[in-house]
Design an enzyme around this catalytic site. Sequence first.
Site, PDB file in Angstrom:
ATOM      1  N   ARG A 112     -25.306  -5.374   6.932  1.00  0.00           N
ATOM      2  CA  ARG A 112     -24.861  -6.716   6.574  1.00  0.00           C
ATOM      3  C   ARG A 112     -25.054  -7.710   7.719  1.00  0.00           C
ATOM      4  O   ARG A 112     -24.879  -8.909   7.534  1.00  0.00           O
ATOM      5  CB  ARG A 112     -23.388  -6.677   6.155  1.00  0.00           C
ATOM      6  N   GLU A 164     -19.036  -8.615   9.664  1.00  0.00           N
ATOM      7  CA  GLU A 164     -20.063  -7.939  10.455  1.00  0.00           C
ATOM      8  C   GLU A 164     -21.023  -8.923  11.120  1.00  0.00           C
ATOM      9  O   GLU A 164     -21.421  -8.725  12.277  1.00  0.00           O
ATOM     10  CB  GLU A 164     -20.849  -6.979   9.558  1.00  0.00           C
ATOM     11  N   LYS A 221       0.837  -1.192   0.000  1.00  0.00           N
ATOM     12  CA  LYS A 221       0.000   0.000   0.000  1.00  0.00           C
ATOM     13  C   LYS A 221       0.877   1.249   0.000  1.00  0.00           C
ATOM     14  O   LYS A 221       1.873   1.313   0.695  1.00  0.00           O
ATOM     15  CB  LYS A 221      -0.910   0.022   1.225  1.00  0.00           C
TER      16      LYS A 221
END
Length: 629
Positions: free
Chosen positions: A397, A369, A283
């Site tokens: 979710r 979740e 990243k």
Amino acid sequence: MKTASDLPLLTRIDSPADLRTLTKSQLPELASEARHFLIESVSNTGGHLAANLGTVELTIALHYVFNTPDDRLVWDVGHQSYLHKILTGRREQMDSLRQKGGLAGFPKRDESRYDSFGVGHSSTSISAALGMAIAATRENGQRRIVAVIGDGAMTAGQAFEALNHAGTLDANLLVVLNDNDMSISPNVGGLSNYLARALSGRTYATMREGSKKVLQKMPTVWELARRAEEHMKGMVVPGTLFEELGFNYIGPIDGHDLDALVGTLGNIRKLKGPQLLHVVTRKGKGYQPAEQDPCEFHGVGKFDPQTGRGQDATSLTKTYTQVFGEWICDMAKQDDDLVAITPAMREGSGLVTFSESFPQRYFDVGIAEQHSVTMAAGMACDGCKPVVAIYSTFLQRAYDQLVHDVALQNLPVLFAIDRGGLVGADGPTHSGNYDLSFLRCIPNMTLMVPADENECRQMLSTGFRLNGPAAVRYPRGTGPGVSIKPGLDTLPIGKAEIRREGQDVALLVFGSPLAAALEAAERLNATVVNMRYVKPLDEDCIFKLAASHRVLVTLEDNAIAGGAGSAVAEALMRHGNTIPLAMLGIPDRFIEHASRAQQLAECGLDADSIYQRIQRELARRIATLRAVD
């Protein structure tokens, strides 16, 4: 820092077809130009930077090898798709990124034919790509389907559900696992790249399948060979899990080595059946500030590309996220049973200090979740007091778990719901416009909406001390800037407060629209009530207002359909009260990306729009009365 005019290769590319006219030797220079353009562009608009810098070479290689848009490219989450947009004809529009009427921050089907699937939430790419691969098989076509998913998104259950199903089918599907956070062994490098090419080549594939056909006629030898192959591959590549799921695993490969990427992808494109390519990236690659702190540069506002420092003025007002972060640390000091759970939202939810101060009581479950909510329910069963910190859009979710595992059992779980309502530049995939609607219909649930920072702290204390499920829902960003009392005081359950006395019109405000309502009320001489609770609703207050006013108006930063205004309408109807009621909130459509202020104005939730709407309601009411007379 280079500008677009200094980028001779990038400015030649208006489509992937143009990209494919370049030689392989030109691709590294293109990658360098792309990084410069990304840094300069995002510094002017804000957006996701670190993830995009990490996938530069991968994006180039995918469009270079695959015949997009006929071949389908599905990005998971999509916050790493900026270069994809640039290479597919949207380079000149990048200065409008995430702005009203401009490019979306995520792939969007109606924005470009190259955006094969609209995304924004994680872990959906493999399911969508598998669906496309099945459709391609039904058409008897040669279309290739590629899903690009990060190692973080791979922690979600849906990704494994899709992998498990895909491995049982013959669909031509390539899953690219973009690994930018795992602990990488020395396999990455020359040997690994060599193995990747070998494992993806036709010779290896032909020998492997041919050997299987021969050995399967000799069960004992076949089983020995199968075990030996698994053992050897497990020693050199971490692919046994994916092989067991039915994928041909290839990698890991250096995701910044264009020669290796193009060669390996070229080989894979010729293979049949489900393939998984494991690439390792970094990243923030190529931009030192982002490499050093990829989390800080995950999502950024405008910044100075030379220094990496933000250009936005620092606000002295605390955000609601900061209010929550301070509250949970203070409450944890007082109550040893408090535990915090979050599905991969430590920084965004304000839990950094808590995680460092109470590491044994902090649980980041990854992008899972559903698991986070049911785990909280299990902890609550045995004496813990869980606080689930989650964004509104992601709580959607885990709705089944919220209903069945928490509310049905009436367990004391507190949901700290951040990013409630309109969120601005991230657009409809990240807006929390539906939580009041889907939470208020659940039995046993207490639902609170703070109008300011101090109320947020008080409501968190209130919900935590309830012996049942509770939710405190607050918006993104700062509040009106009220002073915050340091204690852990609670509020009376289900009681509203009158903030302004007026006549004729009473504004019943749920949460953050209160400041705009007060401003409009000054011009109208209207009553303003801070309702505080969506559930239980203060019906006594509502009926008193109905008896002393000519019109009631509800305001909420939530969908009008089924929201807090609907709760007021239901209460009035149950008691046969026919007072005119206007409901202001988010209309029945998805609100596209823009600044939060622009979105509120579009929905009629700014002070001017509120004033004008109420004036129309009053005029209509007067006209009706005259007609009756």
